[in-house]
Design a protein around this motif. Structure first.
Motif, PDB file in Angstrom:
ATOM      1  N   GLN A 169      -5.820  -0.079 -11.463  1.00 15.80           N
ATOM      2  CA  GLN A 169      -5.261   0.710 -10.358  1.00 15.80           C
ATOM      3  C   GLN A 169      -4.942  -0.182  -9.156  1.00 15.80           C
ATOM      4  OE1 GLN A 169      -8.389   3.562  -9.808  1.00 15.80           O
ATOM      5  NE2 GLN A 169      -7.665   4.941 -11.431  1.00 15.80           N
ATOM      6  N   ALA A 170      -5.836  -1.137  -8.869  1.00 13.00           N
ATOM      7  CA  ALA A 170      -5.578  -2.078  -7.776  1.00 13.00           C
ATOM      8  C   ALA A 170      -4.367  -2.949  -8.080  1.00 13.00           C
ATOM      9  CB  ALA A 170      -6.810  -2.942  -7.520  1.00 13.00           C
ATOM     10  N   ASP A 171      -4.218  -3.341  -9.335  1.00 11.25           N
ATOM     11  CA  ASP A 171      -3.061  -4.155  -9.737  1.00 11.25           C
ATOM     12  C   ASP A 171      -1.770  -3.369  -9.541  1.00 11.25           C
ATOM     13  OD1 ASP A 171      -1.590  -6.233 -10.729  1.00 11.25           O
ATOM     14  OD2 ASP A 171      -2.025  -5.811 -12.824  1.00 11.25           O
ATOM     15  N   ASP A 172      -1.781  -2.080  -9.934  1.00  7.97           N
ATOM     16  CA  ASP A 172      -0.597  -1.232  -9.722  1.00  7.97           C
ATOM     17  C   ASP A 172      -0.277  -1.111  -8.231  1.00  7.97           C
ATOM     18  OD1 ASP A 172      -0.391  -0.859 -12.419  1.00  7.97           O
ATOM     19  OD2 ASP A 172      -1.450   1.059 -12.437  1.00  7.97           O
ATOM     20  N   ALA A 173      -1.328  -0.953  -7.425  1.00  7.91           N
ATOM     21  CA  ALA A 173      -1.109  -0.837  -5.979  1.00  7.91           C
ATOM     22  C   ALA A 173      -0.530  -2.126  -5.404  1.00  7.91           C
ATOM     23  CB  ALA A 173      -2.423  -0.480  -5.285  1.00  7.91           C
ATOM     24  N   LEU A 174      -0.930  -3.273  -5.974  1.00  7.99           N
ATOM     25  CA  LEU A 174      -0.382  -4.550  -5.513  1.00  7.99           C
ATOM     26  C   LEU A 174       1.129  -4.590  -5.727  1.00  7.99           C
ATOM     27  CD1 LEU A 174      -0.557  -7.500  -4.573  1.00  7.99           C
ATOM     28  CD2 LEU A 174      -1.167  -8.134  -6.914  1.00  7.99           C
ATOM     29  N   TYR A 175       1.603  -4.101  -6.852  1.00  6.33           N
ATOM     30  CA  TYR A 175       3.032  -4.080  -7.085  1.00  6.33           C
ATOM     31  C   TYR A 175       3.748  -3.218  -6.040  1.00  6.33           C
ATOM     32  CZ  TYR A 175       2.853  -6.559 -11.520  1.00  6.33           C
ATOM     33  OH  TYR A 175       2.702  -7.519 -12.485  1.00  6.33           O
ATOM     34  N   THR A 184     -20.808   2.643  -5.059  1.00  8.04           N
ATOM     35  CA  THR A 184     -19.344   2.579  -5.084  1.00  8.04           C
ATOM     36  C   THR A 184     -18.873   1.242  -4.509  1.00  8.04           C
ATOM     37  OG1 THR A 184     -19.191   4.965  -4.833  1.00  8.04           O
ATOM     38  CG2 THR A 184     -17.225   3.684  -4.293  1.00  8.04           C
ATOM     39  N   HIS A 185     -17.839   0.649  -5.121  1.00  7.81           N
ATOM     40  CA  HIS A 185     -17.306  -0.640  -4.689  1.00  7.81           C
ATOM     41  C   HIS A 185     -15.809  -0.534  -4.400  1.00  7.81           C
ATOM     42  CE1 HIS A 185     -21.108  -2.209  -6.134  1.00  7.81           C
ATOM     43  NE2 HIS A 185     -20.796  -3.414  -5.672  1.00  7.81           N
ATOM     44  N   VAL A 186     -15.362  -1.416  -3.527  1.00 12.73           N
ATOM     45  CA  VAL A 186     -13.940  -1.540  -3.202  1.00 12.73           C
ATOM     46  C   VAL A 186     -13.391  -2.763  -3.941  1.00 12.73           C
ATOM     47  CG1 VAL A 186     -12.235  -1.893  -1.376  1.00 12.73           C
ATOM     48  CG2 VAL A 186     -14.280  -0.499  -0.939  1.00 12.73           C
ATOM     49  N   PHE A 187     -12.254  -2.582  -4.621  1.00 14.37           N
ATOM     50  CA  PHE A 187     -11.589  -3.677  -5.330  1.00 14.37           C
ATOM     51  C   PHE A 187     -10.287  -4.024  -4.609  1.00 14.37           C
ATOM     52  CE2 PHE A 187     -13.398  -2.512  -9.805  1.00 14.37           C
ATOM     53  CZ  PHE A 187     -14.658  -2.862  -9.349  1.00 14.37           C
ATOM     54  N   PHE A 188     -10.091  -5.303  -4.286  1.00 11.12           N
ATOM     55  CA  PHE A 188      -8.827  -5.816  -3.738  1.00 11.12           C
ATOM     56  C   PHE A 188      -8.205  -6.739  -4.785  1.00 11.12           C
ATOM     57  CE2 PHE A 188      -9.695  -5.677   1.156  1.00 11.12           C
ATOM     58  CZ  PHE A 188      -9.650  -4.293   1.091  1.00 11.12           C
ATOM     59  N   TYR A 189      -6.983  -6.425  -5.203  1.00  7.85           N
ATOM     60  CA  TYR A 189      -6.201  -7.328  -6.062  1.00  7.85           C
ATOM     61  C   TYR A 189      -5.185  -8.014  -5.149  1.00  7.85           C
ATOM     62  CZ  TYR A 189      -4.733  -8.744 -10.756  1.00  7.85           C
ATOM     63  OH  TYR A 189      -4.489  -9.442 -11.902  1.00  7.85           O
ATOM     64  N   LEU A 190      -5.305  -9.351  -4.988  1.00  6.93           N
ATOM     65  CA  LEU A 190      -4.583 -10.082  -3.948  1.00  6.93           C
ATOM     66  C   LEU A 190      -3.631 -11.108  -4.566  1.00  6.93           C
ATOM     67  CD1 LEU A 190      -6.196 -11.414  -0.711  1.00  6.93           C
ATOM     68  CD2 LEU A 190      -4.764 -12.935  -2.042  1.00  6.93           C
ATOM     69  N   ASP A 191      -2.431 -11.179  -4.024  1.00  2.00           N
ATOM     70  CA  ASP A 191      -1.433 -12.156  -4.484  1.00  2.00           C
ATOM     71  C   ASP A 191      -0.786 -12.792  -3.258  1.00  2.00           C
ATOM     72  OD1 ASP A 191       0.338 -12.934  -7.017  1.00  2.00           O
ATOM     73  OD2 ASP A 191       1.648 -12.691  -5.290  1.00  2.00           O
ATOM     74  N   LEU A 192      -0.624 -14.125  -3.276  1.00  2.00           N
ATOM     75  CA  LEU A 192      -0.022 -14.829  -2.143  1.00  2.00           C
ATOM     76  C   LEU A 192       1.485 -14.622  -2.135  1.00  2.00           C
ATOM     77  CD1 LEU A 192      -1.980 -18.208  -2.198  1.00  2.00           C
ATOM     78  CD2 LEU A 192      -2.503 -16.126  -0.929  1.00  2.00           C
ATOM     79  N   ALA A 250       0.175 -12.692   2.245  1.00  2.00           N
ATOM     80  CA  ALA A 250      -0.657 -12.116   1.197  1.00  2.00           C
ATOM     81  C   ALA A 250      -0.362 -10.628   1.082  1.00  2.00           C
ATOM     82  CB  ALA A 250      -2.143 -12.334   1.491  1.00  2.00           C
ATOM     83  N   SER A 251      -0.319 -10.148  -0.142  1.00  2.00           N
ATOM     84  CA  SER A 251      -0.178  -8.724  -0.424  1.00  2.00           C
ATOM     85  C   SER A 251      -1.415  -8.276  -1.197  1.00  2.00           C
ATOM     86  CB  SER A 251       1.086  -8.456  -1.246  1.00  2.00           C
ATOM     87  OG  SER A 251       2.241  -8.825  -0.546  1.00  2.00           O
ATOM     88  N   ILE A 252      -1.867  -7.056  -0.908  1.00  2.00           N
ATOM     89  CA  ILE A 252      -3.112  -6.571  -1.504  1.00  2.00           C
ATOM     90  C   ILE A 252      -2.885  -5.188  -2.106  1.00  2.00           C
ATOM     91  CG2 ILE A 252      -5.509  -5.896  -1.064  1.00  2.00           C
ATOM     92  CD1 ILE A 252      -5.590  -7.898   1.211  1.00  2.00           C
ATOM     93  N   GLY A 253      -3.421  -5.001  -3.298  1.00  2.00           N
ATOM     94  CA  GLY A 253      -3.538  -3.681  -3.890  1.00  2.00           C
ATOM     95  C   GLY A 253      -5.011  -3.294  -3.903  1.00  2.00           C
ATOM     96  N   ALA A 254      -5.344  -2.096  -3.472  1.00  2.00           N
ATOM     97  CA  ALA A 254      -6.745  -1.700  -3.334  1.00  2.00           C
ATOM     98  C   ALA A 254      -7.039  -0.451  -4.160  1.00  2.00           C
ATOM     99  CB  ALA A 254      -7.087  -1.442  -1.863  1.00  2.00           C
ATOM    100  N   SER A 255      -8.268  -0.377  -4.645  1.00  2.00           N
ATOM    101  CA  SER A 255      -8.751   0.821  -5.328  1.00  2.00           C
ATOM    102  C   SER A 255     -10.252   0.932  -5.079  1.00  2.00           C
ATOM    103  CB  SER A 255      -8.463   0.756  -6.831  1.00  2.00           C
ATOM    104  OG  SER A 255      -9.199  -0.292  -7.416  1.00  2.00           O
ATOM    105  N   ILE A 256     -10.799   2.072  -5.397  1.00  2.00           N
ATOM    106  CA  ILE A 256     -12.238   2.319  -5.208  1.00  2.00           C
ATOM    107  C   ILE A 256     -12.837   2.661  -6.561  1.00  2.00           C
ATOM    108  CG2 ILE A 256     -13.965   3.789  -4.121  1.00  2.00           C
ATOM    109  CD1 ILE A 256     -12.058   4.155  -1.784  1.00  2.00           C
ATOM    110  N   TRP A 257     -13.886   1.920  -6.910  1.00  2.00           N
ATOM    111  CA  TRP A 257     -14.560   2.172  -8.182  1.00  2.00           C
ATOM    112  C   TRP A 257     -15.870   2.902  -7.927  1.00  2.00           C
ATOM    113  CZ3 TRP A 257     -19.431   0.412  -9.691  1.00  2.00           C
ATOM    114  CH2 TRP A 257     -19.794   0.766 -11.002  1.00  2.00           C
TER     115      TRP A 257
END
Length: 530
Positions: free
Chosen positions: A507-513, A396-404, A488-495
Motif C-alpha cells: 500500500q505504501a508503494d502504491d502511495a509512492l507512485y 500499530t506502525h507507520v510505513f514510509f516507502y521513500l524514493d529519491l 524525495a517522494s514518500i508513500g505512507a501506510s499504517i500497519w
C-alpha cells in the motif's frame, strides 16, 4: 591387594576424565557445525534467489527499452507511408529484435511496415490492434500467426513473438495503431548468457522463465519449453520434489516491471539438485566432525596417560571444563610445577577459544548479511526478519516507502561514484532523524523504507513527519566541491496487527507512485487513511 585396588581406581579415574573431555569436545564441535551449516544453507538458497531476481530484472529492463523505443515512434505521419516505411526499416535495421513493425489506419489495415510485409492486410482482429486503441498494449509470448510464412526462419523452429503496440492520435482523433513483434530469440540469448555465467560458478543448475498467464515454460531446458511448470513456488528459496522424483533447491522471483513498463509477471525459477547444492554443507560438517574427533582423541589419550599421577589436577581441569560448557567460567585454572598438566590445560583452552572464535565469526558474517554494503543500513534480509518479529507485536506502525527524486540525473551527470557518495549521505541523514524507534532500510538503488511505531500520532502529524523527512533529505549535499540537490517522494501506510505487514508495504508503494505522479517532493497516504 592395596596396590591392585589403587591401580584399578587410577584406571577408572583416567577413563572417566578422558570420557568427560571427549563429550565436551563433541558437544562444542556439534554446536559449531550445526550453526555453521545452517548459515551456509541459507547463503546457498539466497544465492539462487538472487540469480532469479537478476534474470527477472534483466528481462524487464530489455522489455522496458523496447517499450520506450516504440513510444518514441508515436509521432509518425500516416499521410506519408513511404517515409514511414523508410523510418520503420531504419529502426529494424538498428534494432534487429523487432522482427516486424507496422502502422495501421483507424480500421486496422496495415498502411506501412518493415519490408512492406502485410501492407494492405487487415490486423483488425488481432490483439496487437484491438488492445491498443486506447492505451499501449504489451502481449505475452505467442507463436506467429500472420507472419509465420512471411518472415525469414533459418532455424526452422516455430517463430515466437512478444507484442508491443501503441495507439496513434492526431488532434485528439484515433488514427491507427503502431504495432510491433519482438522476436523471442532475444529472450533465449539472455537466458543463454545467464546459463553460461551461472554454470561457471554453480554446477547442474537450470533456469526457467514461466508465463504468468498459463504457467507455461517460455524458456528453459528444451524438453520442458511449452509445457506447464510441474511444481508451484513462492518467492524465495525452497526445497521441492520435482516430477522426476528428485529434490531440488529452487529460487523464484517475479518480474515486477521496470520504471513505467508494467511487466508481464514472468516468473524466473532457478533450480539445482539438493544433493549438489548442499554438498559444501556436508563437506563442512564432515571436516568439523573429524577435527573435533581428532582433538577429542588427543585429549583422551593425554588424560589416560597422565591420570595415574595427576588425578587431582585433572579433576580441577574437568570441573572447569564443565563450568565453561555452562558459561560460568571462561578460562582454565593455571597449573604450575608439572609441565604436562600445563600443556594439557593450554591445549584445552586453545581448543575452546578456537571454537568460540569460529562462533563469533559466524555471528559477524550474519550481521554483514543483514547490512547494505554501501550505506550500512539494514537491507531486505534484515527487514524480513524485523517484519517477522512484528507478528508478535500488538502495536500499530507507520510505513514510509521513500524514493529519491532526481537521483538518476546525478548518476548520469556526475557518475556512479558521486551517486554512491550521495546515497551514503542520505543514509546518514536518515539515521539522524529524531523519530522514536525509527528503523531505516535501504531496499535497492535509491529506494528506502522507514518504519516506526504510530502510538498517538494522527494522520496530520504523520504528514508533518513525512514533510520533515523530505525537507531533511532535500538539503544540498557538497561532494568534491560540487553542490548537489535531490528531492524525495514518500508513500505512507499504517500497519495494524494481525494484518500481514507486506500488505501495508504494498500500500505504501502504491502511495509512492501517487506522490511521483502528483509532482514528486511530497507524501501521499494510502487511500484508506486519507
Amino acid at each position: 591387594m592395596i596396590k591392585s585396588f589403587t591401580m584399578r581406581l587410577g584406571l577408572i579415574l583416567a577413563l572417566s576424565i578422558a570420557t568427560l573431555v571427549f563429550l565436551l569436545t563433541i558437544a562444542l564441535t556439534s554446536l559449531i557445525s550445526h550453526r555453521a551449516s545452517d548459515s551456509l544453507e541459507q547463503e546457498i538458497g539466497e544465492r539462487l534467489s538472487t540469480t532469479s531476481h537478476q534474470l527477472a530484472d534483466k528481462l524487464d529492463f530489455y522489455m522496458w527499452s523496447r517499450y520506450q523505443e516504440v513510444q518514441l515512434l508515436q509521432g509518425l505521419d500516416l499521410e506519408e507511408p513511404d517515409e514511414t516505411r523508410r523510418l520503420l526499416d531504419q529502426v529494424q535495421s538498428n534494432i534487429p529484435a523487432f522482427s516486424w513493425i507496422g502502422v495501421t489506419d483507424a480500421d486496422g489495415t496495415v498502411v506501412a511496415s518493415t519490408n512492406g510485409i502485410l501492407e494492405g492486410a487487415s490486423i483488425a482482429e488481432r490483439p496487437v490492434y484491438l488492445e491498443a486503441q486506447d492505451a499501449p498494449f504489451i502481449g505475452d509470448v505467442h507463436e506467429a500467426v500472420l507472419l509465420a510464412e512471411l518472415l525469414p526462419n533459418p532455424t526452422g523452429e516455430p517463430l515466437q513473438f512478444v507484442d508491443i503496440s501503441v495507439p496513434l492520435f492526431q488532434d485528439g482523433s484515433f488514427q491507427g495503431v503502431l504495432a510491433t513483434h519482438l522476436s523471442w530469440a532475444w529472450g533465449k540469448e539472455v537466458l543463454g548468457h545467464f546459463n553460461r555465467t551461472l554454470h561457471e560458478q554453480v554446477d547442474d543448475t537450470d533456469l526457467f522463465v514461466v508465463s504468468e498467464r498459463d504457467n507455461v515454460v517460455l524458456l528453459g531446458p528444451d524438453d520442458m519449453v511449452g509445457k506447464p511448470l510441474p511444481v508451484s513456488f513462492t518467492e524465495g528459496a525452497t526445497v521441492k520434489k520435482w516430477e522426476d522424483g528428485q529434490d531440488y533447491l529452487t529460487g523464484m522471483s517475479i518480474g515486477e516491471g521496470y520504471d513505467e513498463y508494467p511487466g508481464l509477471g514472468w516468473r524466473v525459477v532457478v533450480r539445482q539438485p539438493a544433493a549438489v547444492a548442499f554438498a559444501p554443507v556436508e563437506t563442512l560438517e564432515t571436516r568439523i566432525l573429524w577435527i573435533g574427533l581428532f582433538a577429542s582423541l588427543v585429549t583422551a589419550v593425554l588424560g589416560w596417560l597422565l591420570a595415574s599421577i595427576v588425578t587431582r589436577p585433572l579433576k580441577r581441569i574437568t570441573e572447569t571444563a564443565s563450568l565453561m560448557e555452562q558459561g560460568k567460567a571462561n578460562k582454565f585454572p593455571h597449573q604450575s610445577g608439572i609441565e604436562e598438566i600445563e600443556s594439557l590445560a593450554f591445549a584445552l583452552e586453545s581448543l575452546v577459544t578456537s571454537l568460540t572464535e569460529s562462533e563469533s565469526e559466524r555471528v559477524h558474517f550474519e550481521k554483514l548479511a543483514n547490512r547494505d554494503a554501501l550505506t550500512g543500513l539494514s537491507n531486505r534480509v534484515a527487514l524480513r526478519e524485523q517484519l517477522n518479529r512484528l507478528y508478535d507485536s500488538e502495536e500499530t506502525h507507520v510505513f514510509f516507502y521513500l524514493d529519491l527524486d532526481g537521483f538518476k540525473a546525478v548518476n548520469d551527470t556526475y557518475g556512479h561514484a558521486v551517486g554512491d557518495a550521495l546515497l551514503v549521505e542520505i543514509s546518514q541523514r536518515l539515521r539522524t532523524l529524531t523519530i522514536d524507534e525509527l528503523y531505516p532500510v535501504r531496499l535497492s538503488g535509491d529506494e528506502f523504507f522507514l518504519m516506526f511505531p504510530r502510538r498517538e500520532c494522527s494522520v496530520e502529524e504523520i504528514h508533518q513527519i513525512g514533510k520533515s523527512v523530505i525537507d531533511t533529505l532535500s538539503q544540498p549535499v557538497t561532494i568534491d566541491t560540487t553542490f548537489i540537490s535531490v528531492g524525495a517522494s514518500i508513500g505512507a501506510s499504517i500497519w495494524s496487527p494481525p494484518e500481514p505487514p507486506h500488505v501495508a508495504i504494498e500500500q505504501a508503494d502504491d502511495a509512492l507512485y501517487r506522490s511521483k505522479a502528483n509532482g514528486k517532493q511530497q507524501l501521499s497516504f494510502h487511500e484508506l487513511f486519507e
